[in-house]
Design an enzyme around this catalytic site. Structure first.
Site, mmCIF file in Angstrom:
data_model
loop_
_atom_site.group_PDB
_atom_site.id
_atom_site.type_symbol
_atom_site.label_atom_id
_atom_site.label_comp_id
_atom_site.label_asym_id
_atom_site.label_seq_id
_atom_site.Cartn_x
_atom_site.Cartn_y
_atom_site.Cartn_z
ATOM 1 N N CYS A 313 39.635 26.942 47.638
ATOM 2 C CA CYS A 313 39.136 27.323 46.313
ATOM 3 C C CYS A 313 39.962 28.458 45.697
ATOM 4 C CB CYS A 313 37.696 27.769 46.477
ATOM 5 S SG CYS A 313 36.974 28.363 44.969
ATOM 6 N N GLY A 375 33.481 21.944 54.325
ATOM 7 C CA GLY A 375 34.547 21.001 54.014
ATOM 8 C C GLY A 375 35.625 21.059 55.076
ATOM 9 N N GLY A 401 41.090 20.363 47.606
ATOM 10 C CA GLY A 401 39.862 20.680 46.876
ATOM 11 C C GLY A 401 39.538 19.617 45.837
ATOM 12 N N GLY A 403 38.678 20.285 42.970
ATOM 13 C CA GLY A 403 39.199 20.788 41.696
ATOM 14 C C GLY A 403 40.714 20.814 41.677
ATOM 15 N N ARG A 414 38.540 12.336 32.467
ATOM 16 C CA ARG A 414 37.365 13.187 32.597
ATOM 17 C C ARG A 414 37.748 14.659 32.472
ATOM 18 N NH1 ARG A 414 34.201 14.065 38.036
ATOM 19 N NH2 ARG A 414 33.245 15.959 37.302
ATOM 20 N N GLU A 422 41.312 24.308 39.983
ATOM 21 C CA GLU A 422 40.485 25.309 40.682
ATOM 22 C C GLU A 422 40.578 25.155 42.191
ATOM 23 O OE1 GLU A 422 36.484 26.398 39.337
ATOM 24 O OE2 GLU A 422 36.901 25.321 37.487
ATOM 25 N N GLY A 477 36.049 43.943 67.953
ATOM 26 C CA GLY A 477 35.369 42.751 68.469
ATOM 27 C C GLY A 477 36.325 41.648 68.871
HETATM 28 P P1 IMP Z 1 35.179 25.008 52.886
HETATM 29 O O1 IMP Z 1 34.102 24.596 53.849
HETATM 30 O O2 IMP Z 1 35.498 26.466 52.979
HETATM 31 O O3 IMP Z 1 36.387 24.175 53.007
HETATM 32 O O4 IMP Z 1 34.571 24.820 51.416
HETATM 33 C C1 IMP Z 1 34.070 23.600 50.966
HETATM 34 C C2 IMP Z 1 33.378 23.825 49.633
HETATM 35 O O5 IMP Z 1 34.309 24.284 48.649
HETATM 36 C C3 IMP Z 1 32.782 22.586 49.000
HETATM 37 O O6 IMP Z 1 31.533 22.232 49.537
HETATM 38 C C4 IMP Z 1 32.682 22.980 47.533
HETATM 39 O O7 IMP Z 1 31.542 23.750 47.252
HETATM 40 C C5 IMP Z 1 33.881 23.878 47.357
HETATM 41 N N1 IMP Z 1 35.031 23.192 46.732
HETATM 42 C C6 IMP Z 1 35.488 21.951 46.936
HETATM 43 N N2 IMP Z 1 36.606 21.704 46.232
HETATM 44 C C7 IMP Z 1 36.856 22.820 45.542
HETATM 45 C C8 IMP Z 1 37.885 23.194 44.628
HETATM 46 O O8 IMP Z 1 38.823 22.450 44.334
HETATM 47 N N3 IMP Z 1 37.789 24.453 44.114
HETATM 48 C C9 IMP Z 1 36.783 25.313 44.433
HETATM 49 N N4 IMP Z 1 35.821 25.018 45.319
HETATM 50 C C10 IMP Z 1 35.858 23.775 45.866
#
Ligand code: IMP
Length: 496
Positions: A313, A375, A401, A403, A414, A422, A477
């Protein structure tokens, strides 16, 4: 001058540590339940629950059919991504729902058919056991691979080679796999036909599937013994997408949005609640108590918390919006608890974005989250829908991501107004099969809960004691001041 400026820095999960409570025989690891409420429903909290507090993110590189099946078999749930056509998403849901945990929808044959024809069907379908039924679908017998030869018996009728009904052990109206197992164990058959009270064929249960099923005691099933699955929807085409997903069998929806405090989310939630009141929907993402109240008032049955923390993100960098996940959870959980006192409705809070390992999951749960969405964690697994590649002498899987430019390619129109992305695209280190990784993660969570003297997630919410740690104590730690020639990293969280 801004309307509000908070001068306390927002906190991440990694800034907290748990203080142990009193561990007793009753709070030993094998006594701990990780069961948790998936969504509020008018029928009560037990109606929608998870057996383990983890769900996979609705992302192209994370949650496809294989992930949906395997994660539900292990007690969690996948949210199929909505950045694809409605038809594709519905087909994925159908594939997961038609996966039968032990109970197989039979392909049947009739007694007058020739064995030669059955043999051809067997070659094209890839299986060779066929129940035999009459025109009223009543069971007449069964034909297994040991009962016929495609060449020698080709001209014989099925009725001449089948094992007739009166020589078979048959289950009547059985829907519990354990009961089916009991009957099969006592029989000499490799397959058990299940009929209804009129002797009409319903399912088959194979001995080999039962053995497999017994390895998945936490399996998350609906009333019809199908795996549970979630599906994401967006705030654009929900009027077409939701009906298709509901028809395909989705058990729960989540609105996929990086900022859920919006009129678009309101319209989406209100429309779903009005047209599909039986289908719970998760609202999000928000990071404040105000955002929580807004989503619940719009009809959300669970609320997803987190903005800017995801591993892929770049929202915080691009837009300057976001909040440390721990601070967001604390704010939202306070509001959730107030809402519960006022209404008696317990709305689960889902922590999402930036959760790296078992320690993060544990802190999120201790702070009051009911389950977490991840994710990156799942993208590393065999079951994520991407191909493994070799990169710098490591086996990696791509992860991007929703985004990012790559995810948005599916329907560029879209996002024609979006001038920036993002999310980013990168790689994560391949970790192997989900069932070889998840149990270890879960046992670490249970070990923490045991140390804290609690036996379930609600008790954890009520009794956890946490403390903010300094950067130096985080350093302390970790392993320090020793030389490790083979720096095996199995105690560390994954960096990739
Ligand atoms: P991770 O577990 O840290 O990889 O985060 C996964 C989460 O990031 C997802 O469940 C979304 O809420 C968020 N997310 C997914 N794709 C994007 C993106 O392109 N930009 C910002 N947040 C994202």
């Amino acid at each position: 001058m801004a309307k509000k400026i908070i001068n306390e820095p927002s906190r991440t999960l990694m800034e907290y540590r748990l203080l142990p409570g009193y561990t007793t025989d009753e709070t030993s690891i094998d006594q701990i339940s990780l069961e948790t409420t998936l969504a509020w429903t008018p029928e009560g909290e037990q109606k929608f629950k998870l057996n383990i507090p983890v769900v996979s993110a609705a992302m192209q590189s994370v949650s496809g059919v294989e992930m949906g099946i395997e994660l539900a078999r292990l007690g969690g749930l996948a949210f199929i991504f909505c950045s694809q056509t409605i038809e594709n998403e519905a087909a994925m849901i159908r594939d997961i729902k038609s996966y039968k945990a032990g109970f197989v929808d039979p392909f049947y044959v009739h007694p007058d058919m020739l064995i030669g024809d059955v043999f051809e069907i067997s070659k094209s379908k890839g299986f060779n056991t066929f129940p035999v039924v009459d025109v009223n679908h009543k069971l007449l017998g069964i034909l297994t691979k040991n009962d016929y030869s495609g060449t020698h018996h080709a001209q014989l009728k099925v009725s001449e080679r089948m094992i007739p009904r009166d020589q078979l052990v048959v289950g009547v109206n059985i829907s519990d796999i354990k009961e089916a197992n009991k009957l099969l164990r006592e029989s000499h058959q490799s397959v058990l036909p299940i009929v209804n009270e009129d002797d009409r064929l319903k399912n088959l249960v194979f001995r080999k599937d039962i053995r497999n099923h017994m390895n998945y005691p936490m399996e998350l099933l609906d009333d019809r013994k199908r795996l549970l699955t979630g599906a994401a929807v967006n705030t654009h085409d929900y009027k077409e997408r939701v009906p298709a997903l509901e028809e395909a069998g989705a058990d729960i929806l989540t609105v996929d949005s990086s900022d859920g405090f919006s009129v678009y989310q309101k319209r989406t939630l209100e429309w779903i609640t009005a047209h599909y009141p039986h289908l719970p929907v998760i609202g999000g993402n928000i990071i404040t108590g105000k955002g929580f109240r807004f989503l619940v008032d719009c009809g959300a049955r669970a609320v997803k918390v987190g903005m800017g923390g995801g591993s892929i993100c770049i929202t915080q960098e691009q837009k300057g919006t976001g909040r440390g996940l721990a601070s967001a959870i604390i704010d939202v959980v306070n509001e959730r608890n107030r809402y519960f006192e006022e209404t008696g409705k317990y709305i689960p809070v889902v922590a999402d974005g930036g959760i790296v390992d078992s320690k993060d999951i544990t802190i999120a749960l201790a702070l009051g989250a009911d389950y977490v969405m991840m994710g990156r964690y799942f993208a590393r697994m065999e079951e994520s829908p991407t191909e493994k590649i070799q990169l710098n002498n490591r086996i990696m899987k791509p992860y991007w991501g929703e985004g990012s430019a790559r995810a948005r390619e599916w329907k560029s129109v879209r996002y024609y107004q979006m001038k920036f992305v993002e999310g980013v695209e990168g790689f994560v280190q391949y970790a192997g099969k989900l069932r070889d990784n998840l149990p270890e993660t879960l046992s670490k969570i249970k070990a923490s809960m045991s140390s804290c003297g609690v036996t379930n997630i609600r008790e954890f919410h009520e009794n956890a004691e946490l403390e903010i740690v300094s950067a130096l104590s985080i350093r302390e730690g970790k392993v320090h001041d020793i030389y490790m020639p083979n720096d095996s990293s199995d105690y560390k969280s994954d960096k990739y």
